[in-house]
Design a protein around this motif. Structure first.
Motif, PDB file in Angstrom:
ATOM      1  N   GLY A   1       0.824  -1.219   0.000  1.00 41.55           N
ATOM      2  CA  GLY A   1       0.000   0.000   0.000  1.00 41.55           C
ATOM      3  C   GLY A   1       0.849   1.257   0.000  1.00 41.55           C
ATOM      4  O   GLY A   1       0.468   2.291   0.557  1.00 41.55           O
TER       5      GLY A   1
ATOM      6  N   LEU B   1       1.557   3.509  -2.107  1.00 41.30           N
ATOM      7  CA  LEU B   1       1.171   4.733  -2.826  1.00 41.30           C
ATOM      8  C   LEU B   1       0.103   5.514  -2.061  1.00 41.30           C
ATOM      9  O   LEU B   1      -0.407   6.511  -2.549  1.00 41.30           O
ATOM     10  N   GLY B   2      -0.231   5.051  -0.870  1.00 44.29           N
ATOM     11  CA  GLY B   2      -1.275   5.707  -0.083  1.00 44.29           C
ATOM     12  C   GLY B   2      -0.762   6.904   0.695  1.00 44.29           C
ATOM     13  O   GLY B   2       0.415   7.276   0.589  1.00 44.29           O
ATOM     14  N   GLN B   3      -1.672   7.487   1.482  1.00 43.76           N
ATOM     15  CA  GLN B   3      -1.330   8.714   2.233  1.00 43.76           C
ATOM     16  C   GLN B   3      -0.114   8.488   3.136  1.00 43.76           C
ATOM     17  O   GLN B   3       0.822   9.281   3.135  1.00 43.76           O
ATOM     18  N   ILE B   4      -0.120   7.406   3.893  1.00 45.88           N
ATOM     19  CA  ILE B   4       0.994   7.173   4.825  1.00 45.88           C
ATOM     20  C   ILE B   4       2.142   6.445   4.119  1.00 45.88           C
ATOM     21  O   ILE B   4       3.313   6.793   4.296  1.00 45.88           O
TER      22      ILE B   4
ATOM     23  N   VAL C   1      -1.386  -2.119  -5.220  1.00 46.26           N
ATOM     24  CA  VAL C   1      -2.235  -2.725  -6.246  1.00 46.26           C
ATOM     25  C   VAL C   1      -2.373  -1.777  -7.438  1.00 46.26           C
ATOM     26  O   VAL C   1      -2.634  -2.196  -8.554  1.00 46.26           O
TER      27      VAL C   1
ATOM     28  N   LEU D   1       1.624  -5.382  -6.392  1.00 49.41           N
ATOM     29  CA  LEU D   1       1.241  -6.452  -5.462  1.00 49.41           C
ATOM     30  C   LEU D   1      -0.170  -6.215  -4.936  1.00 49.41           C
ATOM     31  O   LEU D   1      -0.455  -5.182  -4.334  1.00 49.41           O
TER      32      LEU D   1
ATOM     33  N   THR E   1      -4.461  -9.458  -1.667  1.00 51.57           N
ATOM     34  CA  THR E   1      -5.443 -10.546  -1.580  1.00 51.57           C
ATOM     35  C   THR E   1      -4.921 -11.807  -2.288  1.00 51.57           C
ATOM     36  O   THR E   1      -5.588 -12.834  -2.276  1.00 51.57           O
TER      37      THR E   1
ATOM     38  N   ALA F   1      -1.323  -1.538   3.143  1.00 53.18           N
ATOM     39  CA  ALA F   1      -2.453  -1.672   2.211  1.00 53.18           C
ATOM     40  C   ALA F   1      -3.747  -1.828   3.006  1.00 53.18           C
ATOM     41  O   ALA F   1      -3.820  -2.637   3.928  1.00 53.18           O
TER      42      ALA F   1
ATOM     43  N   LEU G   1     -10.042   2.185   3.702  1.00 52.82           N
ATOM     44  CA  LEU G   1     -10.345   2.952   4.911  1.00 52.82           C
ATOM     45  C   LEU G   1     -11.853   3.073   5.184  1.00 52.82           C
ATOM     46  O   LEU G   1     -12.669   2.555   4.419  1.00 52.82           O
TER      47      LEU G   1
ATOM     48  N   VAL H   1      -9.613  -7.018   1.395  1.00 45.44           N
ATOM     49  CA  VAL H   1      -8.291  -6.382   1.486  1.00 45.44           C
ATOM     50  C   VAL H   1      -7.799  -6.360   2.936  1.00 45.44           C
ATOM     51  O   VAL H   1      -6.664  -6.731   3.228  1.00 45.44           O
TER      52      VAL H   1
ATOM     53  N   SER I   1      -2.903  -0.129  13.100  1.00 41.90           N
ATOM     54  CA  SER I   1      -4.327  -0.261  13.370  1.00 41.90           C
ATOM     55  C   SER I   1      -4.916   1.157  13.456  1.00 41.90           C
ATOM     56  O   SER I   1      -4.305   2.107  12.954  1.00 41.90           O
ATOM     57  N   THR I   2      -6.033   1.318  14.084  1.00 39.10           N
ATOM     58  CA  THR I   2      -6.773   2.581  13.946  1.00 39.10           C
ATOM     59  C   THR I   2      -7.738   2.793  15.114  1.00 39.10           C
ATOM     60  O   THR I   2      -8.173   1.816  15.750  1.00 39.10           O
TER      61      THR I   2
ATOM     62  N   TYR J   1     -14.725  -1.389   8.178  1.00 36.14           N
ATOM     63  CA  TYR J   1     -13.314  -1.049   8.423  1.00 36.14           C
ATOM     64  C   TYR J   1     -12.920  -1.445   9.847  1.00 36.14           C
ATOM     65  O   TYR J   1     -11.927  -2.138  10.064  1.00 36.14           O
TER      66      TYR J   1
ATOM     67  N   PRO K   1      -4.611   7.737  15.068  1.00 37.73           N
ATOM     68  CA  PRO K   1      -5.798   8.601  15.012  1.00 37.73           C
ATOM     69  C   PRO K   1      -5.885   9.149  13.581  1.00 37.73           C
ATOM     70  O   PRO K   1      -5.231   8.623  12.680  1.00 37.73           O
TER      71      PRO K   1
HETATM   72  N1  LIG Z   1      -4.612   7.932   7.149  1.00 39.00           N
HETATM   73  C1  LIG Z   1      -5.142   7.866   8.354  1.00 39.00           C
HETATM   74  O1  LIG Z   1      -5.655   8.881   8.873  1.00 39.00           O
HETATM   75  C2  LIG Z   1      -5.110   6.569   9.119  1.00 39.00           C
HETATM   76  C3  LIG Z   1      -5.630   6.550  10.418  1.00 39.00           C
HETATM   77  C4  LIG Z   1      -5.626   5.368  11.129  1.00 39.00           C
HETATM   78  C5  LIG Z   1      -5.058   4.221  10.580  1.00 39.00           C
HETATM   79  N2  LIG Z   1      -4.568   4.242   9.319  1.00 39.00           N
HETATM   80  C6  LIG Z   1      -4.012   2.992   8.778  1.00 39.00           C
HETATM   81  O2  LIG Z   1      -2.773   3.201   8.128  1.00 39.00           O
HETATM   82  C7  LIG Z   1      -2.649   2.336   7.000  1.00 39.00           C
HETATM   83  C8  LIG Z   1      -2.351   3.153   5.753  1.00 39.00           C
HETATM   84  O3  LIG Z   1      -3.409   4.077   5.579  1.00 39.00           O
HETATM   85  P1  LIG Z   1      -3.384   5.208   4.459  1.00 39.00           P
HETATM   86  O4  LIG Z   1      -4.047   6.387   5.045  1.00 39.00           O
HETATM   87  O5  LIG Z   1      -2.040   5.337   3.853  1.00 39.00           O
HETATM   88  O6  LIG Z   1      -4.422   4.555   3.428  1.00 39.00           O
HETATM   89  P2  LIG Z   1      -4.630   4.936   1.893  1.00 39.00           P
HETATM   90  O7  LIG Z   1      -6.020   4.543   1.548  1.00 39.00           O
HETATM   91  O8  LIG Z   1      -4.184   6.314   1.604  1.00 39.00           O
HETATM   92  O9  LIG Z   1      -3.616   3.938   1.176  1.00 39.00           O
HETATM   93  C9  LIG Z   1      -3.854   2.558   1.122  1.00 39.00           C
HETATM   94  C10 LIG Z   1      -3.139   2.000  -0.090  1.00 39.00           C
HETATM   95  O10 LIG Z   1      -3.468   0.604  -0.175  1.00 39.00           O
HETATM   96  C11 LIG Z   1      -3.606   0.292  -1.535  1.00 39.00           C
HETATM   97  N3  LIG Z   1      -4.418  -0.915  -1.697  1.00 39.00           N
HETATM   98  C12 LIG Z   1      -5.773  -1.028  -1.681  1.00 39.00           C
HETATM   99  N4  LIG Z   1      -6.124  -2.304  -1.935  1.00 39.00           N
HETATM  100  C13 LIG Z   1      -4.970  -3.006  -2.079  1.00 39.00           C
HETATM  101  C14 LIG Z   1      -4.684  -4.364  -2.361  1.00 39.00           C
HETATM  102  N5  LIG Z   1      -5.658  -5.265  -2.556  1.00 39.00           N
HETATM  103  N6  LIG Z   1      -3.382  -4.744  -2.428  1.00 39.00           N
HETATM  104  C15 LIG Z   1      -2.385  -3.835  -2.268  1.00 39.00           C
HETATM  105  N7  LIG Z   1      -2.595  -2.535  -2.021  1.00 39.00           N
HETATM  106  C16 LIG Z   1      -3.877  -2.122  -1.928  1.00 39.00           C
HETATM  107  C17 LIG Z   1      -4.270   1.517  -2.176  1.00 39.00           C
HETATM  108  O11 LIG Z   1      -4.043   1.545  -3.567  1.00 39.00           O
HETATM  109  C18 LIG Z   1      -3.584   2.649  -1.422  1.00 39.00           C
HETATM  110  O12 LIG Z   1      -2.454   3.140  -2.105  1.00 39.00           O
HETATM  111  C19 LIG Z   1      -3.947   1.534   6.935  1.00 39.00           C
HETATM  112  O13 LIG Z   1      -3.765   0.296   7.566  1.00 39.00           O
HETATM  113  C20 LIG Z   1      -4.935   2.368   7.740  1.00 39.00           C
HETATM  114  O14 LIG Z   1      -5.919   1.566   8.328  1.00 39.00           O
HETATM  115  C21 LIG Z   1      -4.591   5.394   8.573  1.00 39.00           C
END
Ligand SMILES: NC(=O)c1ccc[n+]([C@@H]2O[C@H](COP(=O)([O-])OP(=O)(O)OC[C@H]3O[C@@H](n4cnc5c(N)ncnc54)[C@H](O)[C@@H]3O)[C@@H](O)[C@H]2O)c1
Length: 316
Positions: free
Chosen positions: A8, A10-13, A35, A50, A53, A74, A77, A91, A115-116, A141, A169
């Motif tokens: 994951g 490419l996501g926010q974190i 993905v 990758l 699942t 990955a 949310l 997922v 976790s969250t 979620y 948080p």
């Molecule tokens: N951002 C927040 O505020 C926050 C708060 C609490 C917990 N979290 C946790 O931190 C982690 C990362 O969160 P985030 O904010 O970066 O989420 P995000 O949604 O920004 O990024 C998630 C990434 O997972 C990828 N993804 C989705 N389905 C997939 C799959 N089948 N295989 C591989 N990759 C897949 C998406 O393409 C995306 O790039 C998560 O576990 C989330 O629960 C985030």
């Protein structure tokens, strides 16, 4: 030799975490995956497609790249999960099971899983919520994240797999926009203010939620990753947060910089979710066990967000 797989990424974190890990352990020590395909990845890190699942794909990547550790980011949310609960289940629950099982089979050293606060529910104490408490979430979620916490404990206790994590948080950041969580308003509001637009908030003005700025979130993950294992009393159940605020309070902070900025309130389905989440967290286990110590208070977060967003938005 360390080789860290980030799922994951490419996501926010994940985007910022990958950069932090590369700066710390070297670019060749980090393999990023998602993905989705990267549109343009400025970090010059090696990328592999990758889907978590698919357990065989995880196993092959671990073997081919000699993966020693995994940061499993990955996920689907909270708000996206309510739109597509079946995908969130696949997922978040199947994906996490696959990561743990493939890591166990391959002898991976450490698996990090965030976790969250979404694991909590309406029956959880809302103020100063403790780590160990009632977990009866009502979102898909939250349900899948409770499942991930329990799976992590199972793999730790049954197979001695070193699984670590913390309950984030809402995370405030400017580099990669959040996907679709319930706390995203705390990022969107900055984009609107800096672009001179009014903001319509989907939560009520007095809904307090715990939050944290991205640099503190990244340092926390790395600190926990590097902590001595014998000091850790929990697995994923470490609550962490830097502060709590309501939409009206952050609006007030932003108006110190942009006095013309206007907000309106139009609560939607996310209000219901937010009402089942804590208003503030007790983080003392994280502080005592692995030195959790956030540096940014709300004022510094607001100043830094505005400064950085001004630079980014000016170039667009
Ligand atoms: N951002 C927040 O505020 C926050 C708060 C609490 C917990 N979290 C946790 O931190 C982690 C990362 O969160 P985030 O904010 O970066 O989420 P995000 O949604 O920004 O990024 C998630 C990434 O997972 C990828 N993804 C989705 N389905 C997939 C799959 N089948 N295989 C591989 N990759 C897949 C998406 O393409 C995306 O790039 C998560 O576990 C989330 O629960 C985030």
């Amino acid at each position: 030799m360390t080789k860290i797989l980030v799922t994951g990424a490419l996501g926010q974190i994940g985007t910022e975490l990958a950069g932090e890990l590369a700066a710390r352990y070297g670019k060749s020590s980090v393999l990023i995956s998602d993905v989705r395909k990267p549109q343009s990845f400025a970090g010059e890190l090696e990328f592999v497609g990758l889907d978590v699942t698919n357990p065989d794909a995880i196993g092959s990547i671990i073997a081919e790249h000699g993966i020693t550790d995994i940061f499993h980011m990955a996920a689907i949310l909270s708000a996206s999960g309510e739109k597509n609960p079946a995908l969130a289940y696949r997922v978040n629950s199947d994906g996490t099971f696959n990561i743990l099982e493939e890591a166990r089979k391959a002898g991976v050293r450490k698996v990090m899983i965030p976790s969250t606060i979404g694991v909590f529910g309406a029956e959880t104490p809302r103020i100063n919520t403790p780590d160990i408490t009632v977990l009866r979430p009502t979102t898909m979620y939250g349900i899948t994240k409770v499942n991930a916490e329990l799976l992590a404990l199972y793999y730790r206790d049954r197979y001695a797999l070193d699984v670590r994590g913390l309950r984030f948080p809402g995370i405030i950041s400017y580099l990669t926009p959040p996907s679709a969580g319930t706390t995203d308003y705390a990022v969107d509001i900055f984009y609107h203010a800096v672009q001179g637009k009014d903001y319509q908030c989907y939560l009520k003005k007095d809904t307090a939620l715990p939050m944290m700025y991205m640099p503190d979130a990244l340092h926390s993950l790395v600190k926990l990753f590097e902590a001595k294992g014998d000091k850790l009393r929990h697995c994923l159940e470490y609550n962490v947060s830097a502060y709590s605020f309501t939409p009206e309070e952050i609006y007030g902070e932003i108006r110190e910089v942009y006095p013309e900025f206007r907000i309106t309130y139009e609560p939607d389905f996310r209000q219901k979710i937010a009402e089942t989440w804590p208003a503030s967290l007790d983080s003392h286990f994280a502080r005592e066990d692995w030195g959790f110590a956030p540096e940014y208070d709300l004022k510094h977060t607001v100043q830094d967000m505005i400064q950085n967003l001004r630079k980014i938005l000016v170039h667009q």
